[in-house]
Write an enzyme that holds these catalytic residues in place. Structure first.
Site, PDB file in Angstrom:
ATOM      1  CG  ASP A  23      -1.949  -1.081   1.192  1.00  0.00           C
ATOM      2  OD1 ASP A  23      -2.485  -1.363   0.108  1.00  0.00           O
ATOM      3  OD2 ASP A  23      -2.196  -1.679   2.253  1.00  0.00           O
ATOM      4  CE1 TYR A  24       0.697   5.532   3.412  1.00  0.00           C
ATOM      5  CE2 TYR A  24      -0.430   3.436   3.723  1.00  0.00           C
ATOM      6  CZ  TYR A  24      -0.410   4.820   3.806  1.00  0.00           C
ATOM      7  OH  TYR A  24      -1.516   5.481   4.281  1.00  0.00           O
TER       8      TYR A  24
END
Length: 135
Positions: A23-24
């Protein structure tokens, strides 16, 4: 030191399933996104592609010479999409840490204006840079 060229990041790599678990993306700045005031070729395109694929980019630097405001301007100038919340620097982390302690004393800074700028944002008192004392 010669500039490095960013490797291709394409749909084949993304569709391999590897990116589904991410996600990051945390990226260093100096030597990864830019060298001095010059963007490393291809990296901004890769960052934009990651954003297009729904990834959050966090820019991390241990360079305390600039404030996050200055890093935000540098990101914008060099073509990297960023907001203030996307930027983490040692200067900011130090100021945030002192703020979390409810620090009320004065700080003697051995460093640059990037540190004092971040301290100022938290209203943390500090001596001017370059002040010398005899002990």
């Amino acid at each position: 030191m010669p500039l490095r060229i960013c490797k291709e990041l394409n749909e084949t790599v993304v569709s391999s399933g590897f990116f589904d678990s991410i996600d990051y993306v945390l990226t260093d700045c100096d030597g990864v996104l830019w060298m001095g005031n010059e963007a490393i070729p291809g990296v901004a395109d890769a960052v934009h592609a990651l954003k297009k694929w729904g990834k959050h980019i966090i820019y991390v630097t241990n360079n305390s010479t600039k404030s996050r405001d200055e890093y935000l301007k540098k990101c914008e100038t060099l073509g990297y999409p960023a907001t203030m919340e996307d930027l983490i620097s040692t200067s900011y982390c130090a100021a945030l840490y002192l703020h979390s302690l409810n620090f009320k004393k004065k700080v003697y800074v051995l460093g640059s204006s990037g540190i004092t700028s971040e301290l100022d944002k938290f209203n943390i008192s500090h001596l001017p840079i370059g002040v010398s004392y005899t002990f």
